[in-house]
Design an enzyme around this catalytic site. Structure first.
Site, PDB file in Angstrom:
ATOM      1  N   SER A  64       0.805  -1.228   0.000  1.00  0.00           N
ATOM      2  CA  SER A  64       0.000   0.000   0.000  1.00  0.00           C
ATOM      3  C   SER A  64       0.837   1.277   0.000  1.00  0.00           C
ATOM      4  CB  SER A  64      -0.918   0.016   1.221  1.00  0.00           C
ATOM      5  OG  SER A  64      -1.938  -0.923   1.063  1.00  0.00           O
ATOM      6  N   LYS A  67       0.485   3.398  -2.938  1.00  0.00           N
ATOM      7  CA  LYS A  67      -0.770   4.105  -3.243  1.00  0.00           C
ATOM      8  C   LYS A  67      -0.639   5.626  -3.330  1.00  0.00           C
ATOM      9  CE  LYS A  67      -3.706   0.468  -1.208  1.00  0.00           C
ATOM     10  NZ  LYS A  67      -4.464   0.112   0.015  1.00  0.00           N
ATOM     11  N   TYR A 190      -2.738  -3.271 -10.597  1.00  0.00           N
ATOM     12  CA  TYR A 190      -2.616  -2.777  -9.221  1.00  0.00           C
ATOM     13  C   TYR A 190      -1.767  -3.732  -8.382  1.00  0.00           C
ATOM     14  CZ  TYR A 190      -4.052  -2.516  -4.319  1.00  0.00           C
ATOM     15  OH  TYR A 190      -4.041  -2.496  -2.951  1.00  0.00           O
ATOM     16  N   TYR A 242      -5.311   4.407   7.641  1.00  0.00           N
ATOM     17  CA  TYR A 242      -6.607   3.719   7.681  1.00  0.00           C
ATOM     18  C   TYR A 242      -7.388   4.030   8.954  1.00  0.00           C
ATOM     19  CZ  TYR A 242      -4.027   1.214   4.131  1.00  0.00           C
ATOM     20  OH  TYR A 242      -3.263   0.902   3.053  1.00  0.00           O
ATOM     21  N   VAL A 260       1.262  -3.685   3.975  1.00  0.00           N
ATOM     22  CA  VAL A 260       1.135  -4.954   4.706  1.00  0.00           C
ATOM     23  C   VAL A 260       2.403  -5.796   4.720  1.00  0.00           C
ATOM     24  CG1 VAL A 260      -1.329  -5.447   4.684  1.00  0.00           C
ATOM     25  CG2 VAL A 260       0.057  -6.047   2.708  1.00  0.00           C
TER      26      VAL A 260
HETATM   27  O1  DON Z   1      -4.330  -4.916  -2.006  1.00  0.00           O
HETATM   28  C1  DON Z   1      -3.824  -5.409  -1.012  1.00  0.00           C
HETATM   29  O2  DON Z   1      -4.506  -5.968  -0.155  1.00  0.00           O
HETATM   30  C2  DON Z   1      -2.315  -5.305  -0.859  1.00  0.00           C
HETATM   31  N1  DON Z   1      -1.683  -5.434  -2.117  1.00  0.00           N
HETATM   32  C3  DON Z   1      -1.922  -4.023  -0.194  1.00  0.00           C
HETATM   33  C4  DON Z   1      -2.603  -3.755   1.114  1.00  0.00           C
HETATM   34  C5  DON Z   1      -1.782  -2.971   2.075  1.00  0.00           C
HETATM   35  O3  DON Z   1      -0.592  -2.883   1.984  1.00  0.00           O
HETATM   36  C6  DON Z   1      -2.516  -2.407   3.249  1.00  0.00           C
HETATM   37  N2  DON Z   1      -1.618  -1.675   4.126  1.00  0.00           N
HETATM   38  N3  DON Z   1      -1.298  -1.777   5.239  1.00  0.00           N
END
Ligand code: DON
Length: 422
Positions: A64, A67, A190, A242, A260
């Site tokens: 993320s 993003k 993505y 978040y 994550v």
């Molecule tokens: O789309 C997803 O679920 C992961 N590629 C990225 C989510 C993420 O990193 C949330 N952050 N803490």
């Protein structure tokens, strides 16, 4: 001299390293295989110095953290209005993968949650192929990092195989006409964006590029414009962490983004970028030890953005001098960085003292920077003084005020002695 900053960063890693709480993300199977003890930290300044400690050169996937940078590229390519038409900027207070869209418009609430990030990705190279979107985002992330980045194919495949929720989100977005392309292609692109490999050092440089108004400190490339930086930092501040965004803002007070895989970066506008990597996550999906390290640095280094700085005097003194031909001159010596409040202070003294002054000198020798508003207040004041029949001279050796106001018989000289010499 002993290197002060790396030692400090190593101390932070020692202080926070004992916390083994939290868990590895396992909904992306490959992320469950990383070494949980990894812990790295880096700080990059806007003038290109980089300090590192611990596992700062280990690669992991940005997830993320990509993003806000993809959002920046979409804003740069399409402008704010077109992006806002597709993605709102309201904190959702929900987890990052929430299946929610704004009632009525079907827009994702912000670009930091997955729904918003999918919509953002779809905006890149609008209408083009998956490859074109991925090329744009990888080239863009690389420009922020100042080196060529690449995709971790294993993590990409691993996430794609289990990306049921992101597919659901993309299908929902497509059904509401948020984008026109094939939803699965958006998920693929993505997911590649999220699987871009970075080090903690890269993340600090990417954050420092935002801190530096969009100019990459090492390469000097203007990656995005200042207005885009402002938009991105605002959204990071309100939505980057978040459903713990409010807690983060009050305790740490730094615009930030987590991923994550355990990365976390924060931006100190005008100063530096900071990043950490430690894979165990709290219940919000943020790195446990990363959050601790940021809390410690924010406290000890006074980094909280809402900390009110001691008032500084930007108009340091008004002094009268007599020139060779006997004229009384009022010198307004300005110091440091001049923004609205400094310019207001100057305008106030001009209004109070103007009746007595025949020749006003703005001495900008000690000014390092002046924002647009302050520059225009200064020039407008000069124009008014001239229209009232007074002389105005700028001592502006570095041409900070871009000094010659329209239509005024103004002098710009390099030193105060030049003024006093007549
Ligand atoms: O789309 C997803 O679920 C992961 N590629 C990225 C989510 C993420 O990193 C949330 N952050 N803490």
């Amino acid at each position: 001299m002993q290197p002060l900053i790396p030692d400090y960063l190593s101390g932070v890693l020692r202080d926070c390293g004992g916390d083994r709480s939290g868990a590895l993300a396992d909904y992306i199977p490959e992320l469950a295989h990383v070494e949980p003890e990894r812990f790295g930290m880096a700080l990059a300044t806007v003038d290109g110095a980089v300090y590192c400690a611990g596992d700062s050169d280990i690669e992991f996937t940005a997830q993320s953290i990509s993003k806000p940078f993809a959002y920046a590229l979409a804003l740069e390519d399409l402008g704010l209005d077109e992006v806002l038409a597709k993605i709102d900027v309201e904190p959702s207070g929900d987890p990052f993968n929430d299946l929610s869209l704004e009632a009525g418009t079907g827009r994702p609430l912000n670009p930091m949650i997955n729904a918003g990030a999918l919509a953002t990705h779809a905006l890149l190279e609008r209408g083009g192929s998956v490859g074109a979107r991925v090329d744009r985002v990888i080239a863009g992330l690389s420009a922020f990092a100042g080196r060529q980045l690449s995709v971790d194919e294993t993590v990409y495949e691993s996430e794609l195989q289990t990306a049921y929720r992101n597919r659901a989100l993309a299908n929902m977005l497509r059904s509401l006409d948020n984008f026109e392309v094939e939803p699965l292609d958006v998920v693929r692109g993505y997911t590649r964006q999220c699987a871009v490999q970075v080090t903690t050092r890269d993340l600090a440089m990417m954050a420092a590029t935002l801190a530096n108004g969009g100019v990459q400190p090492a390469t000097g490339e203007q990656v995005i414009s200042r207005s885009v930086v402002r938009q991105v930092l605002s959204v990071m501040t309100t939505c980057g962490m978040y459903d713990s965004a409010g807690d983060w803002l009050s305790t740490v007070g730094i615009p930030a983004k987590s991923g994550v895989s355990g990365g976390l970066l924060g931006v100190l506008p005008g100063q530096s970028g900071i990043a950490t990597f430690s894979p165990r996550l709290d219940k919000h999906g943020n790195s446990v030890r990363g959050v601790l390290a940021f809390q410690q640095c924010s406290d000890e280094l006074g980094l909280h953005l809402m900390e009110v700085a001691p008032a500084t005097r930007t108009v340091v003194r008004d002094q009268r001098e007599i020139t060779a031909d006997g004229e009384v001159v009022e010198v307004f010596e300005l110091h440091g960085t001049i923004q609205f409040a400094g310019a207001e202070r100057l305008v106030r003294s001009l209004v109070e003292d103007a009746p007595k002054i025949s020749h006003v000198v703005f001495d900008l020798t000690e000014v390092y920077a002046m924002n647009t508003v302050a520059g225009s207040m200064l020039r407008r004041s000069a124009r008014i003084l001239v229209s009232e029949g007074r002389r105005v001279t700028f001592v502006d050796p570095a041409n900070i005020a871009a000094a010659t106001p329209d239509g005024g018989p103004l002098r710009v000289v390099d030193t105060l002695e030049d003024v006093l010499a007549g």
